[in-house]
Design an enzyme around this catalytic site. Structure first.
Site, mmCIF file in Angstrom:
data_model
loop_
_atom_site.group_PDB
_atom_site.id
_atom_site.type_symbol
_atom_site.label_atom_id
_atom_site.label_comp_id
_atom_site.label_asym_id
_atom_site.label_seq_id
_atom_site.Cartn_x
_atom_site.Cartn_y
_atom_site.Cartn_z
ATOM 1 N N ASN A 35 0.819 -1.209 0.000
ATOM 2 C CA ASN A 35 0.000 0.000 0.000
ATOM 3 C C ASN A 35 0.855 1.262 0.000
ATOM 4 O OD1 ASN A 35 -2.015 -1.838 0.182
ATOM 5 N ND2 ASN A 35 -2.501 -1.464 2.327
ATOM 6 N N VAL A 36 0.363 2.254 -0.714
ATOM 7 C CA VAL A 36 1.100 3.520 -0.808
ATOM 8 C C VAL A 36 0.464 4.601 0.063
ATOM 9 C CG1 VAL A 36 1.900 2.978 -3.159
ATOM 10 C CG2 VAL A 36 -0.197 4.331 -2.852
ATOM 11 N N ASP A 37 -0.583 4.227 0.831
ATOM 12 C CA ASP A 37 -1.330 5.245 1.586
ATOM 13 C C ASP A 37 -0.664 5.661 2.896
ATOM 14 O OD1 ASP A 37 -1.963 3.110 3.409
ATOM 15 O OD2 ASP A 37 -3.768 2.632 2.266
ATOM 16 N N HIS B 156 5.813 -0.686 -2.730
ATOM 17 C CA HIS B 156 5.394 0.120 -3.884
ATOM 18 C C HIS B 156 5.491 1.620 -3.624
ATOM 19 C CE1 HIS B 156 2.985 -3.626 -5.395
ATOM 20 N NE2 HIS B 156 4.279 -3.722 -5.612
ATOM 21 N N CYS C 80 17.550 13.766 -11.552
ATOM 22 C CA CYS C 80 18.677 14.719 -11.473
ATOM 23 C C CYS C 80 19.553 14.499 -10.244
ATOM 24 C CB CYS C 80 18.156 16.153 -11.473
ATOM 25 S SG CYS C 80 17.363 16.618 -9.908
ATOM 26 N N CYS D 116 10.421 19.490 -9.660
ATOM 27 C CA CYS D 116 11.568 19.130 -8.823
ATOM 28 C C CYS D 116 12.212 20.415 -8.274
ATOM 29 C CB CYS D 116 12.561 18.345 -9.675
ATOM 30 S SG CYS D 116 14.158 18.109 -8.872
ATOM 31 N N CYS E 252 15.948 20.776 -10.115
ATOM 32 C CA CYS E 252 16.203 21.041 -11.542
ATOM 33 C C CYS E 252 14.970 21.591 -12.262
ATOM 34 C CB CYS E 252 16.689 19.769 -12.236
ATOM 35 S SG CYS E 252 15.385 18.550 -12.467
ATOM 36 N N ASN F 185 -8.713 -12.712 3.635
ATOM 37 C CA ASN F 185 -9.265 -11.954 2.511
ATOM 38 C C ASN F 185 -10.769 -12.173 2.482
ATOM 39 O OD1 ASN F 185 -9.894 -11.059 -0.289
ATOM 40 N ND2 ASN F 185 -7.676 -10.996 -0.495
ATOM 41 N N GLU G 74 -12.417 -12.446 -0.153
ATOM 42 C CA GLU G 74 -12.699 -13.301 -1.319
ATOM 43 C C GLU G 74 -11.624 -14.377 -1.426
ATOM 44 O OE1 GLU G 74 -15.241 -12.456 -3.406
ATOM 45 O OE2 GLU G 74 -15.678 -10.540 -2.417
HETATM 46 C C1 BJW Z 1 -10.263 -7.417 1.737
HETATM 47 C C2 BJW Z 1 -11.060 -6.485 2.351
HETATM 48 C C3 BJW Z 1 -11.097 -6.549 3.733
HETATM 49 C C4 BJW Z 1 -11.205 -6.079 0.298
HETATM 50 N N1 BJW Z 1 -10.390 -7.481 4.369
HETATM 51 N N2 BJW Z 1 -9.578 -8.339 2.388
HETATM 52 C C5 BJW Z 1 5.622 -12.366 -12.869
HETATM 53 C C6 BJW Z 1 4.503 -12.939 -13.406
HETATM 54 C C7 BJW Z 1 3.563 -12.145 -14.075
HETATM 55 C C8 BJW Z 1 3.732 -10.781 -14.217
HETATM 56 C C9 BJW Z 1 4.860 -10.209 -13.691
HETATM 57 C C10 BJW Z 1 5.782 -10.992 -13.029
HETATM 58 N N3 BJW Z 1 6.770 -10.180 -12.571
HETATM 59 C C11 BJW Z 1 6.491 -8.894 -12.936
HETATM 60 C C12 BJW Z 1 5.332 -8.881 -13.607
HETATM 61 C C13 BJW Z 1 4.693 -7.647 -14.177
HETATM 62 C C14 BJW Z 1 3.886 -6.855 -13.169
HETATM 63 C C15 BJW Z 1 2.760 -7.754 -12.649
HETATM 64 O O1 BJW Z 1 2.807 -8.317 -11.589
HETATM 65 N N4 BJW Z 1 1.700 -7.860 -13.428
HETATM 66 C C16 BJW Z 1 0.547 -8.701 -13.054
HETATM 67 C C17 BJW Z 1 -0.669 -7.784 -12.794
HETATM 68 C C18 BJW Z 1 0.289 -9.688 -14.149
HETATM 69 N N5 BJW Z 1 4.723 -6.398 -12.071
HETATM 70 C C19 BJW Z 1 5.428 -5.281 -12.163
HETATM 71 O O2 BJW Z 1 5.448 -4.599 -13.185
HETATM 72 C C20 BJW Z 1 6.260 -4.873 -10.962
HETATM 73 N N6 BJW Z 1 7.578 -4.598 -11.393
HETATM 74 C C21 BJW Z 1 8.454 -5.566 -11.691
HETATM 75 O O3 BJW Z 1 8.266 -6.724 -11.472
HETATM 76 O O4 BJW Z 1 9.587 -5.093 -12.276
HETATM 77 C C22 BJW Z 1 10.545 -5.984 -12.829
HETATM 78 C C23 BJW Z 1 11.678 -5.090 -13.266
HETATM 79 C C24 BJW Z 1 12.909 -5.315 -12.742
HETATM 80 C C25 BJW Z 1 13.970 -4.473 -13.121
HETATM 81 C C26 BJW Z 1 13.719 -3.421 -13.994
HETATM 82 C C27 BJW Z 1 12.465 -3.202 -14.498
HETATM 83 C C28 BJW Z 1 11.428 -4.036 -14.130
HETATM 84 C C29 BJW Z 1 5.736 -3.560 -10.350
HETATM 85 C C30 BJW Z 1 4.371 -3.684 -9.816
HETATM 86 C C31 BJW Z 1 3.879 -2.300 -9.342
HETATM 87 C C32 BJW Z 1 2.434 -2.318 -8.908
HETATM 88 N N7 BJW Z 1 1.971 -0.982 -8.773
HETATM 89 C C33 BJW Z 1 0.653 -0.731 -8.247
HETATM 90 C C34 BJW Z 1 0.385 0.783 -8.273
HETATM 91 C C35 BJW Z 1 1.189 1.469 -7.153
HETATM 92 C C36 BJW Z 1 1.025 2.946 -7.181
HETATM 93 C C37 BJW Z 1 -0.390 3.406 -6.943
HETATM 94 O O5 BJW Z 1 -1.020 3.061 -5.914
HETATM 95 O O6 BJW Z 1 -0.887 4.128 -7.780
HETATM 96 O O7 BJW Z 1 0.543 -1.247 -6.923
HETATM 97 S S1 BJW Z 1 -0.644 -1.620 -9.127
HETATM 98 C C38 BJW Z 1 -1.616 -1.989 -7.691
HETATM 99 O O8 BJW Z 1 -1.634 -3.419 -7.469
HETATM 100 C C39 BJW Z 1 -0.843 -1.371 -6.510
HETATM 101 C C40 BJW Z 1 -1.000 -2.443 -5.461
HETATM 102 O O9 BJW Z 1 0.004 -2.276 -4.470
HETATM 103 C C41 BJW Z 1 -0.889 -3.704 -6.275
HETATM 104 C C42 BJW Z 1 -1.444 -4.917 -5.577
HETATM 105 O O10 BJW Z 1 -2.797 -4.774 -5.354
HETATM 106 P P1 BJW Z 1 -3.456 -5.352 -4.015
HETATM 107 O O11 BJW Z 1 -2.912 -4.641 -2.853
HETATM 108 O O12 BJW Z 1 -3.376 -6.808 -4.020
HETATM 109 O O13 BJW Z 1 -4.950 -4.815 -4.191
HETATM 110 P P2 BJW Z 1 -6.163 -5.486 -4.995
HETATM 111 O O14 BJW Z 1 -7.163 -4.424 -5.219
HETATM 112 O O15 BJW Z 1 -5.703 -6.231 -6.169
HETATM 113 O O16 BJW Z 1 -6.749 -6.561 -3.984
HETATM 114 C C43 BJW Z 1 -7.380 -6.176 -2.784
HETATM 115 C C44 BJW Z 1 -7.838 -7.444 -2.101
HETATM 116 O O17 BJW Z 1 -8.395 -7.110 -0.848
HETATM 117 C C45 BJW Z 1 -8.924 -8.215 -2.879
HETATM 118 O O18 BJW Z 1 -8.511 -9.566 -3.004
HETATM 119 C C46 BJW Z 1 -10.163 -8.111 -1.993
HETATM 120 O O19 BJW Z 1 -10.949 -9.302 -1.999
HETATM 121 C C47 BJW Z 1 -9.554 -7.900 -0.639
HETATM 122 N N8 BJW Z 1 -10.344 -7.166 0.336
HETATM 123 N N9 BJW Z 1 -11.653 -5.696 1.359
HETATM 124 C C48 BJW Z 1 -9.640 -8.372 3.632
HETATM 125 N N10 BJW Z 1 -11.879 -5.677 4.434
HETATM 126 ZN ZN ZN Z 2 15.281 17.116 -10.650
#
Ligand code: BJW
Ligand code: ZN
Length: 255
Positions: A101-103, A118, A130, A149, A152, A214, A216
């Site tokens: 989470n980013v919050d 994240h 920069c 920034c 820069c 979770n 779900e």
């Molecule tokens: C409850 C509830 C309650 C509700 N109680 N539960 C391997 C395999 C496949 C793909 C990849 C792989 N490796 C990398 C990838 C690509 C990609 C990826 O994973 N894609 C998949 C989607 C297919 N990953 C990346 O690109 C990552 N980077 C990377 O691997 O880089 C490699 C690299 C190396 C060197 C150089 C260059 C590259 C980066 C991932 C970044 C994710 N960013 C985000 C946005 C952050 C900024 C922002 O907030 O704006 O992060 S996307 C978004 O998803 C955010 C979250 O942190 C992240 C995860 O989501 P989360 O937290 O799981 O939320 P939800 O909504 O999905 O789920 C919520 C859950 O809560 C649900 O299940 C509900 O049921 C439940 N729930 N109420 C309990 N009360």
């Molecule tokens: Zn800068």
């Protein structure tokens, strides 16, 4: 919520020396922060490739910043919930918390040694690289959107990790290290986004008892030793009560 499952988890936690919790957006849902996936998730309204990739920012930084400014405003009105509070207390006795989470609600709740995989929506970075270290700016609204920034004067960006970007190596290392534990909990995450989604498997391979909390079933449900399908805030509160009423609280991760 299954009373048996909760009692099993409480007993496992009482016996454990090293506990690690990975959290996702579901943990902040009860605080009013929207999740990404699911019926009311952000990705129902917005396309990740338009807003959460480096390409999107390059194409239209004003649009991306508008989205982040809106989310910052929404999050600014949110307070930590019971799940954040319980995890903050556990962190005082050594439980390691790794969040996607980013919050920053875990920080507001007082969680120690938090790993933020994240980044943070409250921190900014120079989009031009920069050399200006990332900085914190909690002003809502920001006086200037898009912000620039201070070093820069080129565009600033939110210091979060977008799709296709690498996570900070020290955060990945800390998260991997935390996978060596006795109990590993994946809480409120859809377990779809890597590398975070791989941590539960890593912990299991290392011998940890793995648990999912979770509302779900998710990609991880079939992989874990115990899947509890109920809200994180309710389960963690109950587990915390059982853990502390049935015995003295233990000092974790002090081996
Ligand atoms: C409850 C509830 C309650 C509700 N109680 N539960 C391997 C395999 C496949 C793909 C990849 C792989 N490796 C990398 C990838 C690509 C990609 C990826 O994973 N894609 C998949 C989607 C297919 N990953 C990346 O690109 C990552 N980077 C990377 O691997 O880089 C490699 C690299 C190396 C060197 C150089 C260059 C590259 C980066 C991932 C970044 C994710 N960013 C985000 C946005 C952050 C900024 C922002 O907030 O704006 O992060 S996307 C978004 O998803 C955010 C979250 O942190 C992240 C995860 O989501 P989360 O937290 O799981 O939320 P939800 O909504 O999905 O789920 C919520 C859950 O809560 C649900 O299940 C509900 O049921 C439940 N729930 N109420 C309990 N009360
Ligand atoms: Zn800068």
């Amino acid at each position: 919520m299954s009373a048996d499952a909760v009692a099993t988890l409480a007993a496992r936690l009482r016996a454990a020396l090293r506990v690690t919790v990975l959290t996702g957006a579901g943990v902040s849902r009860a605080s009013g922060v929207p999740t990404f996936r699911g019926a009311e998730g952000l990705w129902r309204q917005f396309r990740p490739e338009d807003l959460a990739t480096p390409e999107a920012f390059h194409r239209d930084p004003a649009l991306v910043w508008e989205w982040y400014a809106w989310r910052r405003e929404m999050i600014a009105a949110c307070r930590p919930n019971t799940a954040h509070d319980v995890l903050a207390r556990w962190s005082e006795t050594g439980c390691r918390v790794v969040t996607q989470n980013v919050d920053d609600l875990h920080l507001t709740a007082g969680t120690r040694n938090l790993v933020r995989l994240h980044g943070s929506i409250w921190e900014l970075a120079c989009a031009n690289g920069c050399g200006q270290p990332r900085w914190r700016d909690e002003r809502v609204p920001l006086p200037e959107v898009p912000p620039v920034c201070p070093r820069c004067s080129s565009l600033a960006r939110p210091a979060v990790v977008w799709f296709g970007e690498g996570l900070a190596p020290e955060d990945v290392e800390a998260a991997m290290h935390a996978c060596t534990c006795d109990v590993f909990l994946a809480v409120g995450t859809s377990s779809l986004v890597y590398p975070a989604a791989g941590l539960v498997g890593e912990a299991r391979r290392g011998g940890a008892f793995t648990v999912e909390i979770n509302t779900e079933r998710t990609a991880a449900s079939a992989q874990v030793d115990l899947a509890i399908q109920a809200p994180a805030e309710a389960v963690l509160l109950r587990v915390d009560e059982l853990r502390t009423t049935n015995s003295e609280p233990r000092t974790l991760n002090r081996t």
